[in-house]
Design an enzyme around this catalytic site. Structure first.
Site, PDB file in Angstrom:
ATOM      1  N   HIS A   1       0.853  -1.188   0.000  1.00 26.41           N
ATOM      2  CA  HIS A   1       0.000   0.000   0.000  1.00 26.41           C
ATOM      3  C   HIS A   1       0.892   1.242   0.000  1.00 26.41           C
ATOM      4  O   HIS A   1       1.682   1.436   0.919  1.00 26.41           O
ATOM      5  CB  HIS A   1      -0.898  -0.023   1.236  1.00 26.41           C
ATOM      6  CG  HIS A   1      -1.835   1.140   1.314  1.00 26.41           C
ATOM      7  ND1 HIS A   1      -2.853   1.329   0.395  1.00 26.41           N
ATOM      8  CD2 HIS A   1      -1.904   2.190   2.167  1.00 26.41           C
ATOM      9  CE1 HIS A   1      -3.505   2.434   0.698  1.00 26.41           C
ATOM     10  NE2 HIS A   1      -2.956   2.984   1.762  1.00 26.41           N
TER      11      HIS A   1
ATOM     12  N   ASP B   1       0.601   5.203  -0.027  1.00 24.21           N
ATOM     13  CA  ASP B   1      -0.255   6.389   0.029  1.00 24.21           C
ATOM     14  C   ASP B   1       0.265   7.393  -0.989  1.00 24.21           C
ATOM     15  O   ASP B   1       1.440   7.775  -0.952  1.00 24.21           O
ATOM     16  CB  ASP B   1      -0.282   6.944   1.447  1.00 24.21           C
ATOM     17  CG  ASP B   1      -1.125   6.064   2.359  1.00 24.21           C
ATOM     18  OD1 ASP B   1      -2.249   5.734   1.965  1.00 24.21           O
ATOM     19  OD2 ASP B   1      -0.644   5.696   3.437  1.00 24.21           O
TER      20      ASP B   1
ATOM     21  N   ASP C   1      -7.742   0.994   2.571  1.00 27.89           N
ATOM     22  CA  ASP C   1      -7.339   1.888   3.665  1.00 27.89           C
ATOM     23  C   ASP C   1      -8.164   3.165   3.760  1.00 27.89           C
ATOM     24  O   ASP C   1      -7.670   4.153   4.283  1.00 27.89           O
ATOM     25  CB  ASP C   1      -5.848   2.247   3.456  1.00 27.89           C
ATOM     26  CG  ASP C   1      -5.286   3.043   4.616  1.00 27.89           C
ATOM     27  OD1 ASP C   1      -5.703   2.777   5.760  1.00 27.89           O
ATOM     28  OD2 ASP C   1      -4.456   3.936   4.384  1.00 27.89           O
TER      29      ASP C   1
ATOM     30  N   HIS D   1      -7.091   9.358  -0.459  1.00 30.87           N
ATOM     31  CA  HIS D   1      -7.688   9.283   0.873  1.00 30.87           C
ATOM     32  C   HIS D   1      -6.909   9.954   2.002  1.00 30.87           C
ATOM     33  O   HIS D   1      -7.377   9.931   3.141  1.00 30.87           O
ATOM     34  CB  HIS D   1      -8.051   7.838   1.231  1.00 30.87           C
ATOM     35  CG  HIS D   1      -6.889   6.885   1.294  1.00 30.87           C
ATOM     36  ND1 HIS D   1      -6.588   6.019   0.271  1.00 30.87           N
ATOM     37  CD2 HIS D   1      -5.985   6.638   2.256  1.00 30.87           C
ATOM     38  CE1 HIS D   1      -5.542   5.280   0.623  1.00 30.87           C
ATOM     39  NE2 HIS D   1      -5.158   5.638   1.819  1.00 30.87           N
TER      40      HIS D   1
HETATM   41 ZN   LIG Z   1      -3.594   4.693   2.887  1.00 31.61          ZN
END
Ligand SMILES: [Zn+2]
EC number: 3.2.1.24
Length: 1015
Positions: free
Chosen positions: A260, A262, A372, A577
């Site tokens: 993951h 970001d 997430d 997000h």
């Molecule tokens: Zn995230």
């Protein structure tokens, strides 16, 4: 001869094995201490430090200076390039040789001009394999480059992870050497750790646990770290144990490599580009060495970055995608927030994402991948199904503070009844490491035991990137099928979901939103980002509408497809997000504001071009056209420009998705509304505004003491209460500062009280009436507000300016309604949903702060009150009190967030009909538009009607206009409440162009036609 069997003490046996593999204890004589053999320093180390993120070709041309282990470099966000010259000793022929590299910061190894592997201590990647077996003829001298970013996997927070970054942080290289790696020792270590995991995880009541412990103990007995020839016997013992198979009913774990990343969070967007390269090049290496290993990769934007910055790596990813090892997932441009983006923007996420995946990897994704984000809109199943997606994966609801979500595998049903198969990996993580503990947790925690026998297991370091390691892969390979544990197989999302679909008749259904009972502050944090998002969504809608219409009218019009794609992608990027949610560092927020400015500026240019093309050739004198981009006919008051920079207010009617000429002074007729706005100030200082549709009474401090729907005589404000009441709360969460507002903040409610006599009349009536006031929120923060009522308008608007300088405070505005209902209605993407107004159950009170888009509504049979907004997302309705969340003041990860000047508008609309779809009511009442986009009155019989085909116009510039309609001398502007623009009534009237442009009404300088015409 082996020792005779003896009684074994559980704990000491277990710890004995632990010490044998410990990286901390007894490394002088244990197995771990033998992992690396001989070592030697690199031949030469030199470095070059830069504040820029340079491409490789440029970086290696720079002036490298001698460096050594122990050197410091920095500060934060800089980059240190190291040139590493190395020569492998001849004596190491036949051995596996690694470059061991340890430094703070995230490293990327370059070899022969291509990135080959990431190096990050936090991601457990501290050695680069130079050769798996050094051959006699192999070159032994080599030059590598290591590009070290001055930030960790999770940024550079000062003190704690989510603290604002420390700009002065320095970094250090602590190891740079060559070493012989003992692969046989590594294998034994993996086996012993797994056996320990089984012994501990299965517990003392379990026979298999003892078998694991005794096997490990026996391996320690056999294995002499100083005598490698003892290793194969120990290895054979382990193989025998792990080769003992489980039964047919074993649960199957689908192990999916994942990372993951970001897209921006505790680091800027540009660093994410490099994070992708560091993480994925390591994944390529793993895919090469482990043909069974499968990696799921989401977010088209990140792949697009890699394509343009690291084309060689992108080509490799395409190769592995063909082999089925690299699996693009998710279908979206980025992993966007699941609440705040508009319906159109959510569709665009899939449109842009799926198009990219199709173009670059030959197929679209069949699953939506959002592990997430902070809750999932009830509209998503319909959007997913419409975009070719039938499956959904997340794990975030495991973060719920109050209620345990009852399923891990289920059907999720959206607003319109669309269903998708949803799966939450039962291990509640997207960053597993392949341990036995996690494998056992995945089985034990699964809430759909008996319904389905398959689960996902996402492994690899995540959030800041990193991804899987060879050790994780080795662990999972060993656990493929052993008695006592679930079966583990490397798998793809497709295989996982098709296995789950095999049990679909057993699965339960969850209807409506997947509300995350945490992070409710993200609906409000960083008001300017929210405002930018809402405004840019509107601009892009309008550009597309007008451009489409212009194209339909003239084949010569060049539809700005490429520019629109660019602008949409930029907007979608900022719906990531941790960006639109405001949970990012200051650096990211600043970049987001630049992106919004770019969209505004380029979007408005496209808008002007489309409007000009659309209206070209219209007959008549030079003038303005007013364009309505909303699908209903509208009659509204607008501020029209006049020569010399002046403006005048005019009432204009524009057809649905059409345009009408703006009235010119010479064309004005004495056409007056049947009911002008009356403004009366009483001797006690209170002010009444009345347009015949609603009557508004403000007390001398600006609070709403009455709001009457005139035709019915219904009072909308609760008896004995006041609306437009600003309230301040203490807002100190448990940890996640920018993210969380906790339930206990409600216990600290403090109404902000104004001073009598501050209310003054602004615009004195006619087509518009207004009153304004100042309010001291605290010693540091002030507010000014103009309360505006227009002729023919069914709602009252509150133009608000706040100078906000607080720490851990939460500002809201409340409207207690004279309405009783157990449910309130909230606008969401392409629809609305209802949530309880009471706290009966834990599921109800966990939603003490919720999100909505442009309106919320509380209605009972026949009457209701709607609260509208132009850029807010946080709200609540508790009992009969509608509350809009305005501003927060968290300090992490951005210490400056929301400090300064804010401008926003909300509006209040009482209405006769209910918002309940089961009751008959005009559609406008169910879907009121935002402030600034007034629409025709929902009760046409009481509305002013035009008596001329030219449409209704009232303009104060014209002689003969009754006195109430003439502009009045304004009161002197109030003193400025801050260092910025003075507030006051002059902020009230909408400009015809500019940021206060009402949604959907646009003015274009073109030749004015005769009457309004639909397009
Ligand atoms: Zn995230």
């Amino acid at each position: 001869m082996a020792a005779a069997p003896a009684l074994k003490h559980w704990r000491t046996t277990l710890e004995r094995v632990e010490k044998f593999v410990s990286p901390l204890y007894f490394t002088d004589c244990n197995l771990r201490g033998r992992l690396f053999g001989d070592s030697c320093p690199v031949a030469e180390l030199s470095s070059f430090l830069t504040p820029e993120r340079l491409p490789y070709q440029e970086a290696v041309q720079q002036d490298f200076r001698p460096a050594q282990v122990g050197d410091s470099f920095g500060p934060t966000w800089w980059t240190c390039w190291f040139r590493v010259e190395l020569t492998i000793p001849e004596a190491w022929v036949g051995q596996e040789v690694h470059l061991r590299w340890e430094s703070d910061g995230e490293g990327l190894v370059w070899r022969d001009g291509e990135p080959v592997q990431g190096l990050t201590k936090e991601g457990e990647k501290t050695s680069y394999v130079l050769t798996e077996k050094l051959g006699e003829e192999d070159p032994r001298s080599l030059t590598l480059y290591v590009e070290v970013a001055c930030n960790g996997l999770l940024g550079a927070g000062k003190g704690t992870m989510i603290a604002a970054p420390d700009p002065e942080k320095m970094f250090q290289v602590s190891r740079a050497e060559l070493a012989v790696f003992h692969r046989d020792v590594h294998k034994l270590l993996v086996d012993l750790e797994l056996l320990l995991g089984m012994a501990k995880g299965l517990g003392e009541d379990n026979q298999r646990s003892y078998q694991a412990l005794y096997t490990a103990n026996q391996m320690v007995n056999i294995c002499d770290p100083a005598q490698p020839e003892t290793f194969p016997v120990a290895q054979a013992l382990a193989s025998k144990f792990f080769g003992q198979r489980g039964g047919e009913s074993q649960h199957t774990i689908h192990a999916l490599g994942h990372c993951h990343i970001d897209t921006a969070w505790l680091w800027p967007f540009k660093e994410t580009v490099r994070k992708c390269a560091r993480s994925w090049v390591t994944v390529v290496q793993l895919m090469e060495r482990n043909p069974e290993f499968i990696f799921a990769c989401s977010q088209a934007q990140q792949l697009a970055w890699v394509k343009s910055h690291y084309p060689g790596l992108h080509a490799r990813l395409q190769e592995f995608a063909c082999r089925g090892q690299f699996v693009p997932v998710g279908g979206t441009w980025v992993e966007m927030d699941g609440n705040l983006p508009s319906g159109e923007a959510m569709v665009r996420q899939f449109l842009q994402g799926q198009s990219f995946f199709l173009q670059e990897f030959g197929k679209m994704c069949s699953e939506f991948w959002l592990p997430d984000t902070f809750g999932y809109s009830a509209q998503l199943p319909q959007i997913m199904r419409s975009c070719g997606i039938r499956h959904f994966l997340t794990q975030k609801l495991s973060w719920n503070l109050v209620n345990n979500f009852p399923h891990h595998t289920f059907f999720w049903e959206g607003l319109d009844g669309s269903r998708v198969l949803a799966h939450f990996p039962p291990g509640d993580s997207y960053g597993m490491q392949g341990s036995v503990e996690e494998v056992l947790k995945t089985v034990a925690k699964n809430r759909d035991k008996g319904r389905t026998n398959h689960s996902a297991f996402l492994f690899g370091f995540g959030d800041g990137g990193g991804g899987p390691t060879q050790t994780m892969v080795d662990r999972l390979k060993r656990l493929c099928n052993t008695d006592g544990l679930p079966r583990v197989q490397f798998s793809s999302p497709e295989r996982l979901f098709s296995a789950l679909e095999g049990h679909s008749e057993q699965l339960c259904t969850w209807v409506g939103e997947l509300f995350l009972e945490l992070h409710n502050g993200t609906y409000t944090t960083h008001a300017q980002i929210k405002k930018g998002n809402r405004e840019c969504e509107r601009i892009l809608h309008d550009v597309e509408l007008l451009s489409s219409l212009a194209l339909a009218r003239s084949a010569q019009f060049l539809y700005p497809a490429a520019q629109l794609q660019d602008l949409w992608r930029l907007l979608l990027l900022n719906q990531f997000h941790d960006v639109v949610t405001g949970s990012c560092i200051q650096l990211v927020a600043e970049e987001a504001m630049c992106h919004y400015e770019d969209i505004r500026s380029r979007g408005n240019t496209l808008l002007s071009a489309a409007a000009a093309a659309l209206c070209a050739g219209e007959p008549g004198p030079e003038g303005l056209l007013i364009v309505n981009t909303l699908p209903w006919k509208r009659t509204e008051v607008l501020a029209l420009p006049r020569p010399g920079g002046a403006h005048c207010l005019a009432l204009v009617t524009v057809p649905s998705m059409g345009y009408a000429p703006a009235p010119t002074p010479t064309s004005l007729q004495p056409l007056l509304p049947q009911q002008p706005v009356f403004v009366v100030q009483e001797t006690d200082g209170s002010v009444t505004l009345d347009n015949g549709i609603i009557r508004v009474r403000l007390d001398p401090t600006g609070r709403l003491t009455s709001l009457v729907l005139v035709a019915s005589g219904r009072e909308a404000i609760a008896e004995g209460a006041v609306g437009n009441q600003f309230v301040l709360f203490d807002d100190v969460p448990l940890y996640w500062d920018a993210w969380d507002v906790m339930d206990y903040h409600l216990e600290t409610r403090k109404p902000v009280l104004g001073q009598a006599g501050t209310l003054a009349v602004g615009t004195q009536g006619g087509v518009r009436g207004s009153a304004w006031f100042l309010l001291q929120i605290s010693p540091n923060s002030q507010l000014s507000q103009e309360v505006v009522l227009d002729v023919g308008c069914p709602y009252v608007r509150f133009h608000t300016e706040v100078h906000w300088h607080e720490a851990h405070k939460f500002l809201k505005v409340e409207f207690p309604a004279r309405v009783r209902s157990p449910q309130a209605t909230f606008e969401v993407q392409f629809g609305h949903l209802q949530r309880p107004t009471h706290y009966n159950t834990s599921w109800d009170w966990a939603r003490f702060e919720v999100w909505a888009h442009r309106w919320i509504d509380l209605s009972e049979h026949g009457f209701g009150l709607a609260l509208l907004n132009d850029c807010k997302y946080g709200a609540s309705v508790r009992g009969s009190v509608l509350s809009l969340s305005l501003l927060r003041a968290p300090k992490s990860p951005d210490a400056t967030v929301d400090m300064g000047r804010h401008e926003f508008t909300y509006a209040l609309m009482p209405h006769e009909a209910s918002t309940s779809p089961c009751w008959r009511c005009p559609p406008q009442a169910r879907h009121p538009p935002p402030p600034g986009a007034p629409f025709q009155c929902p009760r046409p019989q009481s509305c002013w009607r035009p008596s001329s085909r030219q449409g209704p116009v009232g303009c104060g510039e014209r002689a003969g206009v009754p006195s109430w309609a003439r502009p009045r001398p304004r009161p002197p502007p109030p003193p400025s409440v801050g260092g910025d623009q003075p507030p006051g009534p002059q902020a009230g009237p909408e400009a015809v162009r500019g940021p206060r442009q009402p949604r959907g009404l646009l003015a274009a300088h073109v030749a004015a036609g005769s009457g309004g015409r639909p397009l």
